[in-house]
Design a protein around this motif. Structure first.
Motif, PDB file in Angstrom:
ATOM      1  N   VAL A 199       0.845  -1.200   0.000  1.00  0.00           N
ATOM      2  CA  VAL A 199       0.000   0.000   0.000  1.00  0.00           C
ATOM      3  C   VAL A 199       0.885   1.257   0.000  1.00  0.00           C
ATOM      4  CG1 VAL A 199      -1.746   1.309   1.274  1.00  0.00           C
ATOM      5  CG2 VAL A 199      -1.941  -1.185   1.083  1.00  0.00           C
ATOM      6  N   LEU A 200       1.938   1.259   0.808  1.00  0.00           N
ATOM      7  CA  LEU A 200       2.863   2.391   0.838  1.00  0.00           C
ATOM      8  C   LEU A 200       3.493   2.598  -0.539  1.00  0.00           C
ATOM      9  CD1 LEU A 200       4.486   4.617   2.270  1.00  0.00           C
ATOM     10  CD2 LEU A 200       6.070   2.827   3.041  1.00  0.00           C
ATOM     11  N   SER A 201       3.878   1.528  -1.194  1.00  0.00           N
ATOM     12  CA  SER A 201       4.465   1.628  -2.536  1.00  0.00           C
ATOM     13  C   SER A 201       3.467   2.192  -3.537  1.00  0.00           C
ATOM     14  CB  SER A 201       4.947   0.256  -3.014  1.00  0.00           C
ATOM     15  OG  SER A 201       5.931  -0.228  -2.161  1.00  0.00           O
ATOM     16  N   SER A 202       2.226   1.746  -3.447  1.00  0.00           N
ATOM     17  CA  SER A 202       1.183   2.240  -4.352  1.00  0.00           C
ATOM     18  C   SER A 202       0.918   3.728  -4.141  1.00  0.00           C
ATOM     19  CB  SER A 202      -0.114   1.449  -4.141  1.00  0.00           C
ATOM     20  OG  SER A 202       0.091   0.093  -4.434  1.00  0.00           O
ATOM     21  N   VAL A 203       0.877   4.142  -2.885  1.00  0.00           N
ATOM     22  CA  VAL A 203       0.700   5.558  -2.566  1.00  0.00           C
ATOM     23  C   VAL A 203       1.896   6.364  -3.084  1.00  0.00           C
ATOM     24  CG1 VAL A 203       0.638   7.224  -0.662  1.00  0.00           C
ATOM     25  CG2 VAL A 203      -0.849   5.203  -0.618  1.00  0.00           C
ATOM     26  N   SER A 204       3.090   5.812  -2.941  1.00  0.00           N
ATOM     27  CA  SER A 204       4.300   6.501  -3.398  1.00  0.00           C
ATOM     28  C   SER A 204       4.299   6.702  -4.909  1.00  0.00           C
ATOM     29  CB  SER A 204       5.547   5.717  -2.979  1.00  0.00           C
ATOM     30  OG  SER A 204       5.613   5.632  -1.574  1.00  0.00           O
TER      31      SER A 204
ATOM     32  N   ARG B   1       4.257  10.308  -7.283  1.00  0.00           N
ATOM     33  CA  ARG B   1       5.634  10.393  -7.792  1.00  0.00           C
ATOM     34  C   ARG B   1       6.099  11.839  -7.990  1.00  0.00           C
ATOM     35  NH1 ARG B   1       2.471   8.564 -11.510  1.00  0.00           N
ATOM     36  NH2 ARG B   1       3.059   6.430 -11.862  1.00  0.00           N
ATOM     37  N   ASP B   2       5.173  12.736  -8.256  1.00  0.00           N
ATOM     38  CA  ASP B   2       5.559  14.138  -8.439  1.00  0.00           C
ATOM     39  C   ASP B   2       5.906  14.831  -7.123  1.00  0.00           C
ATOM     40  OD1 ASP B   2       5.287  14.043 -11.198  1.00  0.00           O
ATOM     41  OD2 ASP B   2       3.173  14.585 -11.125  1.00  0.00           O
TER      42      ASP B   2
ATOM     43  N   ALA C 239      13.055   1.708  -7.379  1.00  0.00           N
ATOM     44  CA  ALA C 239      13.883   1.890  -8.569  1.00  0.00           C
ATOM     45  C   ALA C 239      13.249   2.905  -9.521  1.00  0.00           C
ATOM     46  CB  ALA C 239      14.094   0.550  -9.271  1.00  0.00           C
ATOM     47  N   SER C 240      11.945   2.820  -9.684  1.00  0.00           N
ATOM     48  CA  SER C 240      11.230   3.749 -10.556  1.00  0.00           C
ATOM     49  C   SER C 240      11.287   5.182 -10.022  1.00  0.00           C
ATOM     50  CB  SER C 240       9.777   3.299 -10.681  1.00  0.00           C
ATOM     51  OG  SER C 240       9.006   4.251 -11.354  1.00  0.00           O
ATOM     52  N   LEU C 241      11.053   5.332  -8.731  1.00  0.00           N
ATOM     53  CA  LEU C 241      11.019   6.676  -8.129  1.00  0.00           C
ATOM     54  C   LEU C 241      12.399   7.317  -8.016  1.00  0.00           C
ATOM     55  CD1 LEU C 241       8.331   6.069  -5.395  1.00  0.00           C
ATOM     56  CD2 LEU C 241       8.095   7.451  -7.460  1.00  0.00           C
ATOM     57  N   SER C 242      13.459   6.522  -8.139  1.00  0.00           N
ATOM     58  CA  SER C 242      14.811   7.097  -8.045  1.00  0.00           C
ATOM     59  C   SER C 242      15.047   8.129  -9.139  1.00  0.00           C
ATOM     60  CB  SER C 242      15.873   5.997  -8.110  1.00  0.00           C
ATOM     61  OG  SER C 242      15.874   5.364  -9.382  1.00  0.00           O
ATOM     62  N   LEU C 243      14.395   7.965 -10.277  1.00  0.00           N
ATOM     63  CA  LEU C 243      14.514   8.919 -11.372  1.00  0.00           C
ATOM     64  C   LEU C 243      14.022  10.305 -10.946  1.00  0.00           C
ATOM     65  CD1 LEU C 243      15.206   9.295 -14.385  1.00  0.00           C
ATOM     66  CD2 LEU C 243      12.847   8.698 -14.894  1.00  0.00           C
ATOM     67  N   ARG C 244      12.977  10.329 -10.168  1.00  0.00           N
ATOM     68  CA  ARG C 244      12.462  11.614  -9.673  1.00  0.00           C
ATOM     69  C   ARG C 244      13.219  12.078  -8.434  1.00  0.00           C
ATOM     70  NH1 ARG C 244       7.481  13.106 -12.249  1.00  0.00           N
ATOM     71  NH2 ARG C 244       6.801  11.363 -13.533  1.00  0.00           N
ATOM     72  N   ALA C 245      13.596  11.127  -7.589  1.00  0.00           N
ATOM     73  CA  ALA C 245      14.271  11.487  -6.338  1.00  0.00           C
ATOM     74  C   ALA C 245      15.608  12.180  -6.591  1.00  0.00           C
ATOM     75  CB  ALA C 245      14.481  10.241  -5.480  1.00  0.00           C
ATOM     76  N   VAL C 246      16.322  11.760  -7.614  1.00  0.00           N
ATOM     77  CA  VAL C 246      17.634  12.354  -7.884  1.00  0.00           C
ATOM     78  C   VAL C 246      17.507  13.816  -8.327  1.00  0.00           C
ATOM     79  CG1 VAL C 246      17.970  11.763 -10.335  1.00  0.00           C
ATOM     80  CG2 VAL C 246      19.929  11.729  -8.761  1.00  0.00           C
ATOM     81  N   ARG C 247      16.324  14.216  -8.738  1.00  0.00           N
ATOM     82  CA  ARG C 247      16.070  15.603  -9.160  1.00  0.00           C
ATOM     83  C   ARG C 247      15.737  16.531  -7.990  1.00  0.00           C
ATOM     84  NH1 ARG C 247      11.652  13.951 -13.619  1.00  0.00           N
ATOM     85  NH2 ARG C 247      12.989  12.697 -14.944  1.00  0.00           N
ATOM     86  N   VAL C 248      15.435  15.948  -6.829  1.00  0.00           N
ATOM     87  CA  VAL C 248      15.005  16.734  -5.672  1.00  0.00           C
ATOM     88  C   VAL C 248      16.198  16.886  -4.735  1.00  0.00           C
ATOM     89  CG1 VAL C 248      13.382  16.881  -3.745  1.00  0.00           C
ATOM     90  CG2 VAL C 248      12.661  15.817  -5.908  1.00  0.00           C
ATOM     91  N   GLN C 249      16.674  18.096  -4.607  1.00  0.00           N
ATOM     92  CA  GLN C 249      17.914  18.365  -3.896  1.00  0.00           C
ATOM     93  C   GLN C 249      17.944  17.794  -2.478  1.00  0.00           C
ATOM     94  OE1 GLN C 249      19.011  22.477  -3.879  1.00  0.00           O
ATOM     95  NE2 GLN C 249      21.060  22.061  -3.118  1.00  0.00           N
ATOM     96  N   VAL C 250      16.847  17.873  -1.755  1.00  0.00           N
ATOM     97  CA  VAL C 250      16.853  17.436  -0.358  1.00  0.00           C
ATOM     98  C   VAL C 250      16.949  15.928  -0.180  1.00  0.00           C
ATOM     99  CG1 VAL C 250      15.675  19.495   0.520  1.00  0.00           C
ATOM    100  CG2 VAL C 250      14.330  17.510  -0.158  1.00  0.00           C
ATOM    101  N   ILE C 251      16.654  15.144  -1.213  1.00  0.00           N
ATOM    102  CA  ILE C 251      16.734  13.684  -1.097  1.00  0.00           C
ATOM    103  C   ILE C 251      17.676  13.054  -2.120  1.00  0.00           C
ATOM    104  CG2 ILE C 251      14.503  13.386   0.008  1.00  0.00           C
ATOM    105  CD1 ILE C 251      13.352  12.616  -2.738  1.00  0.00           C
ATOM    106  N   ALA C 252      18.205  13.831  -3.035  1.00  0.00           N
ATOM    107  CA  ALA C 252      19.046  13.292  -4.116  1.00  0.00           C
ATOM    108  C   ALA C 252      20.235  12.501  -3.591  1.00  0.00           C
ATOM    109  CB  ALA C 252      19.531  14.421  -5.027  1.00  0.00           C
ATOM    110  N   SER C 253      20.819  12.945  -2.506  1.00  0.00           N
ATOM    111  CA  SER C 253      22.006  12.264  -1.978  1.00  0.00           C
ATOM    112  C   SER C 253      21.693  10.873  -1.426  1.00  0.00           C
ATOM    113  CB  SER C 253      22.666  13.120  -0.894  1.00  0.00           C
ATOM    114  OG  SER C 253      21.787  13.279   0.202  1.00  0.00           O
ATOM    115  N   GLU C 254      20.412  10.557  -1.220  1.00  0.00           N
ATOM    116  CA  GLU C 254      20.020   9.238  -0.723  1.00  0.00           C
ATOM    117  C   GLU C 254      19.930   8.197  -1.835  1.00  0.00           C
ATOM    118  OE1 GLU C 254      16.452   9.607   1.594  1.00  0.00           O
ATOM    119  OE2 GLU C 254      17.175  11.441   2.539  1.00  0.00           O
ATOM    120  N   VAL C 255      19.886   8.636  -3.091  1.00  0.00           N
ATOM    121  CA  VAL C 255      19.712   7.716  -4.210  1.00  0.00           C
ATOM    122  C   VAL C 255      20.873   6.729  -4.330  1.00  0.00           C
ATOM    123  CG1 VAL C 255      19.464   7.556  -6.727  1.00  0.00           C
ATOM    124  CG2 VAL C 255      18.131   9.240  -5.437  1.00  0.00           C
TER     125      VAL C 255
END
Length: 160
Positions: free
Chosen positions: A44-49, A53-54, A90-106
């Protein structure tokens, strides 16, 4: 599930405010699962995520933490919800790397995926490889800026 329209409810979380979405993600992460479906809250958490995605920054930390816990816990069987959740990360990493506050976690997430046992990863290897390839191809510069190229290459090597 289909008759109840739960999928629609999960999709409609995209209309929640950021604080409410964060609170929902936290609640799902701490949700007690049944013995019959121990990884259902993770699904459920994955589906919500994915539905949000935006606004990946609102769910990324909680999702990655729960996925990491699920794949490293010896008591959790590798099942459909865990596989789906790994694909979501894996799918959300494409968006996460664009967000400065979480990019370093990718890069850490990519290393975590690279450390999953090959037998477990084999069923979703193609999808994960596609997501990581897209990440490198479209966001290579951003990934390099956070030191994630080596992690991505290591994961791609493992996936074949």
């Amino acid at each position: 599930v289909e008759e109840c329209g739960i999928a629609g409810v999960l999709h409609d979380t995209q209309y929640l405010g950021s604080d409410s979405l964060c609170a929902l993600a936290q609640a799902l992460a701490t949700c007690t699962a049944s013995e019959a479906q121990p990884t259902l809250p993770l699904l459920v958490l994955s589906s919500v995520s994915i539905a949000n995605r935006d606004r990946v920054e609102a769910v990324w930390g909680v999702l990655v933490e729960r996925v990491e816990q699920a794949v490293t816990e010896g008591s959790t069987a590798w099942d459909g919800p865990v596989a789906t959740s790994v694909e979501a990360v894996a799918s959300l990493s494409l968006r996460a790397v664009r967000v400065q506050v979480i990019a370093s976690e990718v890069p850490r997430m990519l290393l975590m995926l690279a450390n999953i046992h090959e037998a477990s990863l084999s069923t979703i290897a193609g999808n994960v490889a596609r997501h990581v390839h897209d990440l490198v191809a479209t966001e290579g510069e951003a990934l390099a800026a956070v030191g994630g190229i080596c992690s991505a290459v290591m994961l791609l090597e493992k996936l074949g």
